[in-house]
Design a protein around this motif. Structure first.
Motif, PDB file in Angstrom:
ATOM      1  N   LYS A 112     -38.996  24.639  20.528  1.00  0.00           N
ATOM      2  CA  LYS A 112     -40.213  24.980  21.149  1.00  0.00           C
ATOM      3  C   LYS A 112     -40.792  25.705  19.992  1.00  0.00           C
ATOM      4  CE  LYS A 112     -38.421  25.579  26.072  1.00  0.00           C
ATOM      5  NZ  LYS A 112     -37.934  26.297  27.116  1.00  0.00           N
ATOM      6  N   THR A 113     -39.974  26.565  19.101  1.00  0.00           N
ATOM      7  CA  THR A 113     -40.623  27.401  17.974  1.00  0.00           C
ATOM      8  C   THR A 113     -39.879  26.980  16.797  1.00  0.00           C
ATOM      9  OG1 THR A 113     -41.289  28.988  19.618  1.00  0.00           O
ATOM     10  CG2 THR A 113     -41.470  29.521  17.374  1.00  0.00           C
ATOM     11  N   ILE A 114     -40.353  26.713  15.763  1.00  0.00           N
ATOM     12  CA  ILE A 114     -39.904  26.330  14.519  1.00  0.00           C
ATOM     13  C   ILE A 114     -40.093  27.181  13.488  1.00  0.00           C
ATOM     14  CG2 ILE A 114     -39.352  24.459  12.817  1.00  0.00           C
ATOM     15  CD1 ILE A 114     -39.661  22.440  14.999  1.00  0.00           C
ATOM     16  N   CYS A 115     -39.400  27.868  12.477  1.00  0.00           N
ATOM     17  CA  CYS A 115     -39.822  28.651  11.611  1.00  0.00           C
ATOM     18  C   CYS A 115     -39.500  27.897  10.333  1.00  0.00           C
ATOM     19  CB  CYS A 115     -39.176  29.958  11.595  1.00  0.00           C
ATOM     20  SG  CYS A 115     -39.550  31.189  10.395  1.00  0.00           S
ATOM     21  N   VAL A 116     -40.383  27.837   9.354  1.00  0.00           N
ATOM     22  CA  VAL A 116     -40.226  27.247   7.884  1.00  0.00           C
ATOM     23  C   VAL A 116     -40.500  28.471   6.986  1.00  0.00           C
ATOM     24  CG1 VAL A 116     -41.121  25.781   6.132  1.00  0.00           C
ATOM     25  CG2 VAL A 116     -41.126  25.127   9.000  1.00  0.00           C
ATOM     26  N   ILE A 117     -39.590  28.837   6.209  1.00  0.00           N
ATOM     27  CA  ILE A 117     -39.506  29.733   5.242  1.00  0.00           C
ATOM     28  C   ILE A 117     -39.771  29.156   3.713  1.00  0.00           C
ATOM     29  CG2 ILE A 117     -38.267  31.922   4.306  1.00  0.00           C
ATOM     30  CD1 ILE A 117     -36.655  31.989   6.840  1.00  0.00           C
ATOM     31  N   GLY A 118     -40.700  29.627   3.009  1.00  0.00           N
ATOM     32  CA  GLY A 118     -41.042  29.272   1.581  1.00  0.00           C
ATOM     33  C   GLY A 118     -42.362  28.649   1.710  1.00  0.00           C
ATOM     34  N   SER A 119     -42.983  28.847   0.406  1.00  0.00           N
ATOM     35  CA  SER A 119     -44.426  28.194   0.107  1.00  0.00           C
ATOM     36  C   SER A 119     -44.414  27.154  -1.071  1.00  0.00           C
ATOM     37  CB  SER A 119     -45.165  29.308  -0.062  1.00  0.00           C
ATOM     38  OG  SER A 119     -44.720  30.355  -1.196  1.00  0.00           O
ATOM     39  N   LEU A 141     -45.390  26.867  15.477  1.00  0.00           N
ATOM     40  CA  LEU A 141     -44.887  26.772  14.243  1.00  0.00           C
ATOM     41  C   LEU A 141     -45.132  28.034  13.535  1.00  0.00           C
ATOM     42  CD1 LEU A 141     -46.141  23.219  12.952  1.00  0.00           C
ATOM     43  CD2 LEU A 141     -43.821  23.841  13.854  1.00  0.00           C
ATOM     44  N   ILE A 142     -44.356  28.624  12.758  1.00  0.00           N
ATOM     45  CA  ILE A 142     -44.352  29.669  11.915  1.00  0.00           C
ATOM     46  C   ILE A 142     -43.892  29.467  10.633  1.00  0.00           C
ATOM     47  CG2 ILE A 142     -43.868  32.317  12.020  1.00  0.00           C
ATOM     48  CD1 ILE A 142     -42.819  31.903  14.905  1.00  0.00           C
ATOM     49  N   TRP A 143     -44.921  29.898   9.576  1.00  0.00           N
ATOM     50  CA  TRP A 143     -44.552  29.463   8.265  1.00  0.00           C
ATOM     51  C   TRP A 143     -44.836  30.870   7.525  1.00  0.00           C
ATOM     52  CZ3 TRP A 143     -48.466  26.238   5.097  1.00  0.00           C
ATOM     53  CH2 TRP A 143     -47.912  25.900   3.632  1.00  0.00           C
ATOM     54  N   ILE A 144     -43.394  31.188   6.830  1.00  0.00           N
ATOM     55  CA  ILE A 144     -43.186  32.513   6.263  1.00  0.00           C
ATOM     56  C   ILE A 144     -43.231  32.523   4.697  1.00  0.00           C
ATOM     57  CG2 ILE A 144     -42.180  34.550   6.164  1.00  0.00           C
ATOM     58  CD1 ILE A 144     -41.183  33.914   8.924  1.00  0.00           C
ATOM     59  N   THR A 145     -43.720  33.100   3.832  1.00  0.00           N
ATOM     60  CA  THR A 145     -43.448  33.257   2.551  1.00  0.00           C
ATOM     61  C   THR A 145     -43.734  34.852   1.892  1.00  0.00           C
ATOM     62  OG1 THR A 145     -44.105  32.505   0.127  1.00  0.00           O
ATOM     63  CG2 THR A 145     -45.975  32.835   1.949  1.00  0.00           C
ATOM     64  N   ARG A 146     -42.732  35.134   1.054  1.00  0.00           N
ATOM     65  CA  ARG A 146     -42.850  36.359   0.428  1.00  0.00           C
ATOM     66  C   ARG A 146     -43.841  36.483  -0.600  1.00  0.00           C
ATOM     67  NH1 ARG A 146     -36.984  36.362  -2.922  1.00  0.00           N
ATOM     68  NH2 ARG A 146     -37.559  34.806  -4.355  1.00  0.00           N
ATOM     69  N   SER A 147     -44.375  35.435  -1.060  1.00  0.00           N
ATOM     70  CA  SER A 147     -45.532  35.276  -2.024  1.00  0.00           C
ATOM     71  C   SER A 147     -46.694  35.743  -1.296  1.00  0.00           C
ATOM     72  CB  SER A 147     -45.532  33.961  -2.374  1.00  0.00           C
ATOM     73  OG  SER A 147     -44.429  33.378  -3.052  1.00  0.00           O
ATOM     74  N   LEU A 220     -47.423  33.672   7.823  1.00  0.00           N
ATOM     75  CA  LEU A 220     -47.121  34.960   7.162  1.00  0.00           C
ATOM     76  C   LEU A 220     -46.815  35.013   5.870  1.00  0.00           C
ATOM     77  CD1 LEU A 220     -44.900  35.794  10.491  1.00  0.00           C
ATOM     78  CD2 LEU A 220     -47.442  36.457   9.863  1.00  0.00           C
ATOM     79  N   SER A 221     -47.987  35.446   4.987  1.00  0.00           N
ATOM     80  CA  SER A 221     -47.512  35.998   3.612  1.00  0.00           C
ATOM     81  C   SER A 221     -47.017  37.288   3.273  1.00  0.00           C
ATOM     82  CB  SER A 221     -48.830  35.535   2.789  1.00  0.00           C
ATOM     83  OG  SER A 221     -49.849  36.338   3.030  1.00  0.00           O
ATOM     84  N   ASN A 222     -46.538  37.429   1.899  1.00  0.00           N
ATOM     85  CA  ASN A 222     -45.789  38.909   1.838  1.00  0.00           C
ATOM     86  C   ASN A 222     -45.041  39.527   2.943  1.00  0.00           C
ATOM     87  OD1 ASN A 222     -47.578  40.050  -0.621  1.00  0.00           O
ATOM     88  ND2 ASN A 222     -49.404  39.490   0.902  1.00  0.00           N
ATOM     89  N   THR A 223     -44.153  38.319   3.222  1.00  0.00           N
ATOM     90  CA  THR A 223     -43.227  38.921   4.245  1.00  0.00           C
ATOM     91  C   THR A 223     -41.901  38.340   3.898  1.00  0.00           C
ATOM     92  OG1 THR A 223     -44.730  38.441   5.693  1.00  0.00           O
ATOM     93  CG2 THR A 223     -42.267  38.356   6.768  1.00  0.00           C
TER      94      THR A 223
END
Length: 359
Positions: A112-119, A141-147, A220-223
């Motif tokens: 139901k909810t997929i998270c992708v980590i990286g950019s 979909l949730i897309w996360i990057t620390r960049s 979500l960036s800076n995360t």
């Protein structure tokens, strides 16, 4: 027999599927390629007064061991999936590295909810693929990057000239401390997302949100993601993270996590028995000569060439496929002790190194 078809295709990039097929076709036509064979030991032996490398290999099917003697060695062990050491998570098939995306794709069908980590490019292609399924599978979909953002890779024509023998020659001659600083500032030359992929993702979101439809993708960036734990909701996970600027802690829960966290150089512990003759650099990696061979204290042994593990010595372009033919020419010339393949000079318009200008 696809050259003209590719010409009429009018796109510079080769499809992943086609590159894979090409590699299979090449290997099938080379009688000296051995699969299912693992090198388990490399030592030094003397045969007829000649110092040679003694290579012990294991046939992973039959478990038989064989010995090869060789004057030179070329290592091309490539890279392996990398997950940051600090990132802890439960062992489950629903949390995996992007390298296993195709193997795990079926598992995601009911999520139901997929998270992708990286950019990087891999993360973006996975997000695009999941987004393209949205009409059939209504999921978040949730897309996360620390960049600090989802940025495109530098792909201008002059930027590409950094992937040239000319730039490699300059880079190698610089002091090691300067090389390290330059590498740290050049990430967008070899990391990031193609502009075409970014455009496809944006356009797809635009189409999916027509008529005030709910946005299917949260970016979500800076995360910074610190850990992944089991959530209170059965079958779900909590992605424990913090925003680098606001220090806020987003509440992220999903039932699948894809770690597009990149790759690192594969393990080369196979060379440890030779460490008494091989020279290390300040990072305790192997120091390389300009011809990609490892620097050695021994003068009577052949060379050990390092392929695709020379970024800190030869620059960001050294692992690139576009420089593979150049590197192969350098290696073969060094092995033969003569210029069998001509090494072209002045391949780009920029002047990366000069002593005087004008007349």
């Amino acid at each position: 027999n696809r050259l003209y078809k590719f010409y009429f295709y009018e796109k510079f990039f080769i499809l992943r599927k086609e590159y894979n097929h090409y590699c299979q076709w090449v290997s099938a036509n080379l009688s000296n390629v051995q699969f299912r064979t693992k090198v388990i030991d490399i030592t030094i032996d003397t045969i007829n007064s000649n110092a040679l490398y003694k290579v012990k290999i294991l046939n992973t099917d039959t478990k038989e061991i064989d010995i090869l003697y060789t004057r030179h060695i070329a290592l091309g062990v490539g890279t392996s999936p990398c997950i940051p050491e600090h990132l802890t998570f439960p062992e489950t098939p629903y949390i995996f590295h992007s390298a296993k995306y195709l193997q795990h794709a079926k598992l995601l069908d009911e999520c139901k909810t997929i998270c992708v980590i990286g950019s990087g490019q891999s993360a973006a292609e996975i997000v695009l693929d999941l987004l393209s399924q949205h009409q059939d599978r209504q999921r978040k979909l949730i897309w996360i990057t620390r960049s600090s953002g989802f940025f495109p890779m530098e792909y201008s024509k002059l930027g590409l000239e950094h992937f040239s023998p000319d730039y490699m020659n300059l880079f190698y001659k610089l002091d090691e401390s300067i090389r390290k600083k330059m590498i740290s500032k050049q990430s967008l030359l070899y990391k990031g997302i193609s502009k075409e992929t970014i455009a496809e993702i944006f356009d797809l979101i635009y189409r999916l949100t027509v008529g005030s439809q709910v946005k299917p993708l949260t970016m979500l960036s800076n995360t910074q993601v610190n850990s992944i734990t089991t959530a209170n909701i059965p079958g779900f996970f909590s992605v424990n993270s913090q925003h680098n600027l606001t220090k806020s802690i987003p509440q992220i829960e999903c039932d699948a996590v894809i770690l597009a966290t990149g790759y690192k150089s594969s393990d080369i512990k196979i060379l440890e028995p030779l460490d008494n003759i091989l020279i290390k650099d300040s990072n305790q990696g192997y120091a390389l000569n300009e011809d990609f061979s490892i620097k050695s204290y021994s003068n009577n042994l052949g060379k050990i060439f390092m392929q695709n593990n020379s970024m800190l010595s030869h620059g960001i372009g050294s692992p690139d496929l576009g420089l593979g033919c150049h590197r192969n020419s350098v290696l073969i010339n060094a092995i033969l002790g003569k210029e069998f393949y001509k090494i072209e000079e002045q391949n780009v318009f920029q002047t990366f190194n000069f002593t005087t200008l004008g007349g």
